[in-house]
Design a protein around this motif. Structure first.
Motif, PDB file in Angstrom:
ATOM      1  N   ARG A   1      37.993  52.153  38.693  1.00  0.00           N
ATOM      2  CA  ARG A   1      38.446  51.224  37.657  1.00  0.00           C
ATOM      3  C   ARG A   1      39.971  51.172  37.584  1.00  0.00           C
ATOM      4  O   ARG A   1      40.568  50.079  37.538  1.00  0.00           O
ATOM      5  CB  ARG A   1      37.866  51.641  36.308  1.00  0.00           C
ATOM      6  N   LEU A   2      40.618  52.345  37.587  1.00  0.00           N
ATOM      7  CA  LEU A   2      42.072  52.365  37.482  1.00  0.00           C
ATOM      8  C   LEU A   2      42.739  51.780  38.715  1.00  0.00           C
ATOM      9  O   LEU A   2      43.773  51.109  38.607  1.00  0.00           O
ATOM     10  CB  LEU A   2      42.555  53.802  37.243  1.00  0.00           C
ATOM     11  N   ASP A   3      42.169  52.020  39.893  1.00  0.00           N
ATOM     12  CA  ASP A   3      42.719  51.411  41.103  1.00  0.00           C
ATOM     13  C   ASP A   3      42.683  49.893  41.003  1.00  0.00           C
ATOM     14  O   ASP A   3      43.639  49.199  41.386  1.00  0.00           O
ATOM     15  CB  ASP A   3      41.931  51.871  42.330  1.00  0.00           C
ATOM     16  N   ALA A   4      41.573  49.368  40.497  1.00  0.00           N
ATOM     17  CA  ALA A   4      41.445  47.919  40.349  1.00  0.00           C
ATOM     18  C   ALA A   4      42.454  47.389  39.330  1.00  0.00           C
ATOM     19  O   ALA A   4      43.090  46.343  39.550  1.00  0.00           O
ATOM     20  CB  ALA A   4      40.024  47.560  39.928  1.00  0.00           C
ATOM     21  N   GLU A   5      42.627  48.106  38.224  1.00  0.00           N
ATOM     22  CA  GLU A   5      43.582  47.674  37.205  1.00  0.00           C
ATOM     23  C   GLU A   5      45.012  47.731  37.731  1.00  0.00           C
ATOM     24  O   GLU A   5      45.824  46.833  37.454  1.00  0.00           O
ATOM     25  CB  GLU A   5      43.441  48.540  35.957  1.00  0.00           C
ATOM     26  N   ASN A   6      45.339  48.772  38.495  1.00  0.00           N
ATOM     27  CA  ASN A   6      46.687  48.876  39.060  1.00  0.00           C
ATOM     28  C   ASN A   6      46.947  47.765  40.074  1.00  0.00           C
ATOM     29  O   ASN A   6      48.071  47.255  40.170  1.00  0.00           O
ATOM     30  CB  ASN A   6      46.879  50.246  39.702  1.00  0.00           C
ATOM     31  N   SER A   7      45.919  47.396  40.843  1.00  0.00           N
ATOM     32  CA  SER A   7      46.075  46.287  41.781  1.00  0.00           C
ATOM     33  C   SER A   7      46.376  44.993  41.030  1.00  0.00           C
ATOM     34  O   SER A   7      47.215  44.190  41.462  1.00  0.00           O
ATOM     35  CB  SER A   7      44.809  46.121  42.626  1.00  0.00           C
ATOM     36  N   LYS A   8      45.713  44.797  39.905  1.00  0.00           N
ATOM     37  CA  LYS A   8      45.966  43.601  39.093  1.00  0.00           C
ATOM     38  C   LYS A   8      47.398  43.615  38.554  1.00  0.00           C
ATOM     39  O   LYS A   8      48.079  42.586  38.513  1.00  0.00           O
ATOM     40  CB  LYS A   8      44.959  43.520  37.948  1.00  0.00           C
ATOM     41  N   ARG A   9      47.844  44.788  38.120  1.00  0.00           N
ATOM     42  CA  ARG A   9      49.216  44.893  37.617  1.00  0.00           C
ATOM     43  C   ARG A   9      50.225  44.574  38.720  1.00  0.00           C
ATOM     44  O   ARG A   9      51.239  43.921  38.482  1.00  0.00           O
ATOM     45  CB  ARG A   9      49.473  46.296  37.067  1.00  0.00           C
ATOM     46  N   TYR A  10      49.947  45.071  39.926  1.00  0.00           N
ATOM     47  CA  TYR A  10      50.838  44.822  41.047  1.00  0.00           C
ATOM     48  C   TYR A  10      50.886  43.335  41.377  1.00  0.00           C
ATOM     49  O   TYR A  10      51.965  42.756  41.587  1.00  0.00           O
ATOM     50  CB  TYR A  10      50.355  45.622  42.256  1.00  0.00           C
ATOM     51  N   ALA A  11      49.717  42.679  41.396  1.00  0.00           N
ATOM     52  CA  ALA A  11      49.667  41.241  41.661  1.00  0.00           C
ATOM     53  C   ALA A  11      50.412  40.476  40.576  1.00  0.00           C
ATOM     54  O   ALA A  11      51.150  39.512  40.860  1.00  0.00           O
ATOM     55  CB  ALA A  11      48.211  40.785  41.746  1.00  0.00           C
ATOM     56  N   ARG A  12      50.239  40.904  39.332  1.00  0.00           N
ATOM     57  CA  ARG A  12      50.919  40.243  38.213  1.00  0.00           C
ATOM     58  C   ARG A  12      52.432  40.381  38.347  1.00  0.00           C
ATOM     59  O   ARG A  12      53.190  39.436  38.078  1.00  0.00           O
ATOM     60  CB  ARG A  12      50.431  40.860  36.898  1.00  0.00           C
ATOM     61  N   LEU A  13      52.883  41.550  38.782  1.00  0.00           N
ATOM     62  CA  LEU A  13      54.315  41.765  38.972  1.00  0.00           C
ATOM     63  C   LEU A  13      54.849  40.849  40.067  1.00  0.00           C
ATOM     64  O   LEU A  13      55.929  40.258  39.922  1.00  0.00           O
ATOM     65  CB  LEU A  13      54.586  43.226  39.336  1.00  0.00           C
ATOM     66  N   LEU A  14      54.116  40.735  41.167  1.00  0.00           N
ATOM     67  CA  LEU A  14      54.574  39.869  42.256  1.00  0.00           C
ATOM     68  C   LEU A  14      54.699  38.413  41.798  1.00  0.00           C
ATOM     69  O   LEU A  14      55.643  37.717  42.163  1.00  0.00           O
ATOM     70  CB  LEU A  14      53.620  39.955  43.449  1.00  0.00           C
ATOM     71  N   VAL A  15      53.731  37.971  40.989  1.00  0.00           N
ATOM     72  CA  VAL A  15      53.799  36.604  40.466  1.00  0.00           C
ATOM     73  C   VAL A  15      55.031  36.436  39.576  1.00  0.00           C
ATOM     74  O   VAL A  15      55.763  35.443  39.676  1.00  0.00           O
ATOM     75  CB  VAL A  15      52.515  36.268  39.689  1.00  0.00           C
ATOM     76  N   SER A  16      55.273  37.424  38.724  1.00  0.00           N
ATOM     77  CA  SER A  16      56.439  37.355  37.834  1.00  0.00           C
ATOM     78  C   SER A  16      57.739  37.371  38.622  1.00  0.00           C
ATOM     79  O   SER A  16      58.676  36.610  38.327  1.00  0.00           O
ATOM     80  CB  SER A  16      56.414  38.522  36.844  1.00  0.00           C
ATOM     81  N   LEU A  17      57.823  38.244  39.629  1.00  0.00           N
ATOM     82  CA  LEU A  17      59.035  38.325  40.440  1.00  0.00           C
ATOM     83  C   LEU A  17      59.257  37.044  41.225  1.00  0.00           C
ATOM     84  O   LEU A  17      60.404  36.599  41.400  1.00  0.00           O
ATOM     85  CB  LEU A  17      58.951  39.521  41.395  1.00  0.00           C
ATOM     86  N   ARG A  18      58.168  36.470  41.714  1.00  0.00           N
ATOM     87  CA  ARG A  18      58.280  35.243  42.523  1.00  0.00           C
ATOM     88  C   ARG A  18      59.012  34.154  41.752  1.00  0.00           C
ATOM     89  O   ARG A  18      59.813  33.397  42.328  1.00  0.00           O
ATOM     90  CB  ARG A  18      56.882  34.768  42.936  1.00  0.00           C
ATOM     91  N   ALA A  19      58.784  34.092  40.455  1.00  0.00           N
ATOM     92  CA  ALA A  19      59.418  33.057  39.634  1.00  0.00           C
ATOM     93  C   ALA A  19      60.905  33.294  39.441  1.00  0.00           C
ATOM     94  O   ALA A  19      61.627  32.386  39.003  1.00  0.00           O
ATOM     95  CB  ALA A  19      58.726  32.992  38.274  1.00  0.00           C
ATOM     96  N   THR A  20      61.394  34.488  39.768  1.00  0.00           N
ATOM     97  CA  THR A  20      62.811  34.818  39.536  1.00  0.00           C
ATOM     98  C   THR A  20      63.639  34.812  40.818  1.00  0.00           C
ATOM     99  O   THR A  20      64.854  35.031  40.761  1.00  0.00           O
ATOM    100  CB  THR A  20      62.932  36.221  38.908  1.00  0.00           C
TER     101      THR A  20
END
Length: 288
Positions: A242-261
């Motif tokens: 479960r935590l691995d899956a949640e961390n993967s989501k956080r990582y993907a979310r970070l990449l999306v946020s960074l992409r916009a900057t």
């Protein structure tokens, strides 16, 4: 955006060497000479006879040649797809799907070497099996000792510094906003070290049971060792999964946020990094 850290933690598995060869500072040299280089590395885990050493080297060379022909083109294809995805406006789900693709490549490699690894294991003496298990146990203990030498704050800071270094490698100089996004994501990361150590120990315990159960038939030995090699998640706790899956989501979310900057210069920097990786893979594909 790295292929790194995908190995099974059982460092003696040939697949780990193959994948690590792609991330080293001399990737082409390591990859193309992995047969004889592996002899030095395997010695850290088990003292093989001359015939066993030849068997292991042949396995590694055969696996590398198969990997070069069938897997590296897929890595190239996926890197190109990821580059295109990041050039556009990626969704979190699209990135997660991409991450899952690399896991699929890894599993293909594990399945390819499984039967040969089992055949090699069958030929190990009791003393060799004990040596092998003890070496892995020592690795687990060493990792835990190093972990316990730091406070939670120190571990979080080290993780942040590694992440910042990675993003600087890919993007160049980071803006204050980007550093803030990365720092925030790091603080939300769910630590899984203790759960992962428990997973490693559970897997090792199963390996010990298979190695030293004299009542197992050959077919039972093969079946149970196959599970140790290939069925990774069977030995994981539900919480770790479960935590691995949640961390993967956080990582993907970070990449999306960074992409916009990203600035035009940073996008150019990232594309240059992609080009370097693709060039390395292309060279590995074409080398004989």
């Amino acid at each position: 955006m790295s292929i790194k850290n995908m190995c099974l933690n059982y460092k003696s598995a040939v697949v780990g060497v193959l994948l690590l060869a792609l991330t080293g500072c001399s990737a082409t040299f390591t990859y193309n000479n992995i047969g004889w280089l592996s002899a030095f590395w395997i010695d850290d885990y088990v003292d093989l006879s001359k015939q066993q050493s030849k068997q292991a080297k042949d396995l590694i060379k055969k696996s590398r040649d198969w990997h070069r022909k069938t897997q590296l083109p897929l890595y190239r294809q996926d890197l190109l797809a990821l580059q295109k995805l990041l050039d556009e406006d990626p969704s979190e789900q699209a990135l997660l799907t991409y991450f899952q693709g690399f896991k699929t490549h890894w599993q293909s490699l594990v399945m390819y070497v499984r039967d040969d690894l089992i055949e090699l294991a069958i030929g190990l003496s009791t003393e060799q099996r004990e040596e092998f298990v003890a070496a892995i146990a020592e690795d687990i203990t060493t990792e835990s000792d190093e972990y316990n030498e730091q406070t939670p704050t120190q571990r979080e800071q080290d993780r942040l510094e590694r992440q910042l270094d990675t993003y600087k490698q890919w993007l160049g100089k980071l803006s204050e906003q980007q550093v803030s996004l990365i720092t925030q994501a790091n603080s939300e990361f769910q630590a899984t070290f203790l759960l992962r150590q428990a997973y490693k120990q559970t897997r090792l315990d199963k390996l010990k049971q298979v190695f030293f159960d004299s009542q197992l038939s050959r077919d039972q030995f093969i079946s149970q060792l196959s599970a140790v090699i290939t069925e990774r998640e069977v030995f994981m706790s539900d919480e770790l999964i479960r935590l691995d899956a949640e961390n993967s989501k956080r990582y993907a979310r970070l990449l999306v946020s960074l992409r916009a900057t990203l600035t035009a210069k940073q996008r150019q920097h990232a594309n240059a990094e992609f080009s370097d990786m693709l060039e390395d893979i292309e060279q590995l594909i074409n080398d004989e």
